[in-house]
Design an enzyme around this catalytic site. Structure first.
Site, PDB file in Angstrom:
ATOM      1  N   ARG A 230       0.868  -1.182   0.000  1.00 33.58           N
ATOM      2  CA  ARG A 230       0.000   0.000   0.000  1.00 33.58           C
ATOM      3  C   ARG A 230       0.900   1.225   0.000  1.00 33.58           C
ATOM      4  O   ARG A 230       1.330   1.663   1.059  1.00 33.58           O
ATOM      5  CB  ARG A 230      -0.884  -0.044   1.252  1.00 33.58           C
ATOM      6  CG  ARG A 230      -2.158   0.792   1.165  1.00 33.58           C
ATOM      7  CD  ARG A 230      -2.735   1.013   2.561  1.00 33.58           C
ATOM      8  NE  ARG A 230      -1.904   1.969   3.273  1.00 33.58           N
ATOM      9  CZ  ARG A 230      -1.693   1.952   4.584  1.00 33.58           C
ATOM     10  NH1 ARG A 230      -2.244   1.047   5.348  1.00 33.58           N
ATOM     11  NH2 ARG A 230      -0.913   2.872   5.146  1.00 33.58           N
ATOM     12  N   HIS A 234      -3.652   4.657   4.354  1.00 35.53           N
ATOM     13  CA  HIS A 234      -4.734   3.673   4.444  1.00 35.53           C
ATOM     14  C   HIS A 234      -5.998   4.193   3.748  1.00 35.53           C
ATOM     15  O   HIS A 234      -6.582   3.538   2.904  1.00 35.53           O
ATOM     16  CB  HIS A 234      -5.014   3.345   5.913  1.00 35.53           C
ATOM     17  CG  HIS A 234      -6.255   2.532   6.104  1.00 35.53           C
ATOM     18  ND1 HIS A 234      -6.360   1.243   5.655  1.00 35.53           N
ATOM     19  CD2 HIS A 234      -7.458   2.845   6.655  1.00 35.53           C
ATOM     20  CE1 HIS A 234      -7.572   0.778   5.937  1.00 35.53           C
ATOM     21  NE2 HIS A 234      -8.259   1.730   6.527  1.00 35.53           N
ATOM     22  N   TYR A 243       3.727   6.327  10.927  1.00 35.12           N
ATOM     23  CA  TYR A 243       4.118   4.993  11.399  1.00 35.12           C
ATOM     24  C   TYR A 243       5.040   4.222  10.454  1.00 35.12           C
ATOM     25  O   TYR A 243       5.336   3.069  10.690  1.00 35.12           O
ATOM     26  CB  TYR A 243       2.873   4.157  11.746  1.00 35.12           C
ATOM     27  CG  TYR A 243       1.810   4.081  10.654  1.00 35.12           C
ATOM     28  CD1 TYR A 243       1.931   3.164   9.609  1.00 35.12           C
ATOM     29  CD2 TYR A 243       0.706   4.926  10.684  1.00 35.12           C
ATOM     30  CE1 TYR A 243       0.966   3.085   8.617  1.00 35.12           C
ATOM     31  CE2 TYR A 243      -0.264   4.861   9.684  1.00 35.12           C
ATOM     32  CZ  TYR A 243      -0.134   3.937   8.659  1.00 35.12           C
ATOM     33  OH  TYR A 243      -1.087   3.862   7.666  1.00 35.12           O
TER      34      TYR A 243
HETATM   35  C1  TPP Z   1     -15.084  -5.507  11.238  1.00 30.70           C
HETATM   36  C2  TPP Z   1     -14.236  -4.288  11.096  1.00 30.70           C
HETATM   37  N1  TPP Z   1     -13.276  -4.033  12.015  1.00 30.70           N
HETATM   38  C3  TPP Z   1     -12.497  -2.939  11.888  1.00 30.70           C
HETATM   39  C4  TPP Z   1     -12.672  -2.069  10.845  1.00 30.70           C
HETATM   40  C5  TPP Z   1     -11.779  -0.847  10.681  1.00 30.70           C
HETATM   41  N2  TPP Z   1     -10.846  -1.111   9.576  1.00 30.70           N
HETATM   42  C6  TPP Z   1     -11.072  -0.641   8.336  1.00 30.70           C
HETATM   43  S1  TPP Z   1      -9.913  -1.142   7.245  1.00 30.70           S
HETATM   44  C7  TPP Z   1      -9.050  -1.971   8.431  1.00 30.70           C
HETATM   45  C8  TPP Z   1      -7.782  -2.682   8.097  1.00 30.70           C
HETATM   46  C9  TPP Z   1      -7.941  -3.666   7.004  1.00 30.70           C
HETATM   47  O1  TPP Z   1      -6.687  -4.179   6.633  1.00 30.70           O
HETATM   48  P1  TPP Z   1      -6.555  -5.194   5.452  1.00 30.70           P
HETATM   49  O2  TPP Z   1      -7.547  -6.286   5.614  1.00 30.70           O
HETATM   50  O3  TPP Z   1      -5.130  -5.597   5.359  1.00 30.70           O
HETATM   51  O4  TPP Z   1      -7.007  -4.352   4.167  1.00 30.70           O
HETATM   52  P2  TPP Z   1      -6.311  -3.049   3.543  1.00 30.70           P
HETATM   53  O5  TPP Z   1      -6.918  -1.867   4.223  1.00 30.70           O
HETATM   54  O6  TPP Z   1      -4.857  -3.142   3.780  1.00 30.70           O
HETATM   55  O7  TPP Z   1      -6.655  -3.087   2.107  1.00 30.70           O
HETATM   56  C10 TPP Z   1      -9.692  -1.862   9.673  1.00 30.70           C
HETATM   57  C11 TPP Z   1      -9.206  -2.474  10.913  1.00 30.70           C
HETATM   58  C12 TPP Z   1     -13.704  -2.357   9.923  1.00 30.70           C
HETATM   59  N3  TPP Z   1     -13.922  -1.577   8.851  1.00 30.70           N
HETATM   60  N4  TPP Z   1     -14.451  -3.474  10.069  1.00 30.70           N
END
Ligand code: TPP
Ligand code: MG
Length: 332
Positions: A230, A234, A243
């Site tokens: 990425r 985010h 970070y």
């Molecule tokens: C059930 C849930 N928990 C927490 C969140 C907050 N949240 C949004 S994106 C994210 C991280 C996701 O990481 P990843 O699965 O690696 O996907 P990326 O964002 O890197 O594409 C979190 C914790 C959420 N949207 N849904």
């Protein structure tokens, strides 16, 4: 190299450039206050566009939220994606015949839907596959385990596609899981797991195609881990410089999937400098037209709030809706 004709490679390149420029425009619109929070996909086009390219029209796609390019390739109009990220409910109502579920913001929950669809397709005797996307962070959610388990036990035609971009917001891979790879998690659920260079669109397309073929013909699930990064924050609500260091990001910028594809095409005589400029200009016009169409759309009326909440509205809600509609009619 997968079996792709020069014309298909050119279309793939255009699609990836379109994804990049649309993503860039979404960011700018967000900064101007015209869109809500948006998760950029720049640098991950090789992974999700490459995988979606392997889908057939009758297959299903069940996305997470960082697959803008795959949605566009699938036929979701750009103006509608702008609506969605602009907070307009109508932005998820894309045509049903696309067999593509709406964006899933809740991390991981949609993987169960993907398995359910795959199971239903198997029951119905339809020879189609389901492709679902998620991040490596999502593999720490219970939903992932449940979905993988059910897919393995019932041998349903689903392909789990993980875009391992090394971060779940600020949490790096090594703090997310003790598993050396995501791909090896497949083993525990009795399915095939494969790791692929997610910034090499051809390699991704090939493994995704093999997995989708296996799903359609053999009703076998697969877990694919596409290694990518990425390079952006985010979302537009994040600042990744808090970070991680620039020195970590830079080598990944060098592996940009679009640059890599362009270099390959130049070496094969499929693209020259003038071609790069031409594609960029054409894509610019498409994006500008989509933004203009989005901005010309009147906002939804207040009576729209009743839609998309219940499959069947309760008598009380119907009464409230009628009351609101009458009041709005009087005001207009
Ligand atoms: C059930 C849930 N928990 C927490 C969140 C907050 N949240 C949004 S994106 C994210 C991280 C996701 O990481 P990843 O699965 O690696 O996907 P990326 O964002 O890197 O594409 C979190 C914790 C959420 N949207 N849904
Ligand atoms: Mg991630």
């Amino acid at each position: 190299m997968p079996d792709l004709a020069p014309e298909e490679i050119r279309r793939l390149y255009e699609q990836m450039v379109l994804t990049r420029q649309f993503d860039e425009r979404m960011f700018k619109l967000q900064r101007q206050g015209r869109l809500g929070t948006y998760p950029r996909v720049a640098g991950q086009e090789g992974a999700h566009v490459g995988a979606a390219l392997a889908l057939l029209p009758d297959d299903w796609m069940v996305p997470a939220f960082r697959e803008t390019g795959a949605l566009m390739l699938r036929g979701v109009p750009m103006w509608q994606l702008l609506q969605f990220w602009g907070g307009d409910e109508r932005g998820s109502g894309w045509p049903r015949e696309l067999r593509t579920l709406p964006v899933s913001i809740p991390v991981g929950t949609h993987m169960l839907h993907a398995v359910g669809i795959a199971w239903a397709m198997k029951q119905a005797g339809e020879n189609v596959a389901v492709l679902t996307f998620f991040g490596e962070g999502a593999t720490s959610e219970g939903d992932f385990s449940e979905a993988m388990n059910m897919a393995g036990v019932f041998q349903v035609p689903v392909v789990f596609f993980c875009q391992n971009n090394q971060y779940a917001i600020s949490v790096p891979y090594t703090k997310q899981t003790a598993s050396p790879t995501v791909a090896q998690k497949a083993l525990a659920y009795g399915m095939f797991g494969v790791q692929v260079d997610g910034n090499d669109v051809f390699a991704v397309y090939r493994v995704a195609k093999e997995a989708l073929d296996r799903a359609r013909t053999g009703q076998e699930p697969t877990l694919i881990e596409a290694l990518t990064y990425r390079v952006m924050d985010h979302t537009t609500s994040d600042d990744a410089r808090r970070y991680r260091a620039d020195e970590e990001v830079e080598p990944w910028r060098q592996r940009d999937p679009i640059e890599r594809l362009a270099r390959y095409m130049q070496a094969k005589g499929l693209l020259d400098e003038a071609g790069v400029v031409k594609v960029r200009d054409e894509v610019d016009q498409k994006v500008a037209a989509a933004v203009a169409a989005f901005e010309a759309m009147p906002p939804p009326g207040p009576e729209e709030i009743f839609k998309h909440v219940f499959a069947e509205m309760t008598p009380q809600l119907l009464e409230q809706q009628a009351e609101l509609t009458a009041r709005l009619a009087r005001r207009r």
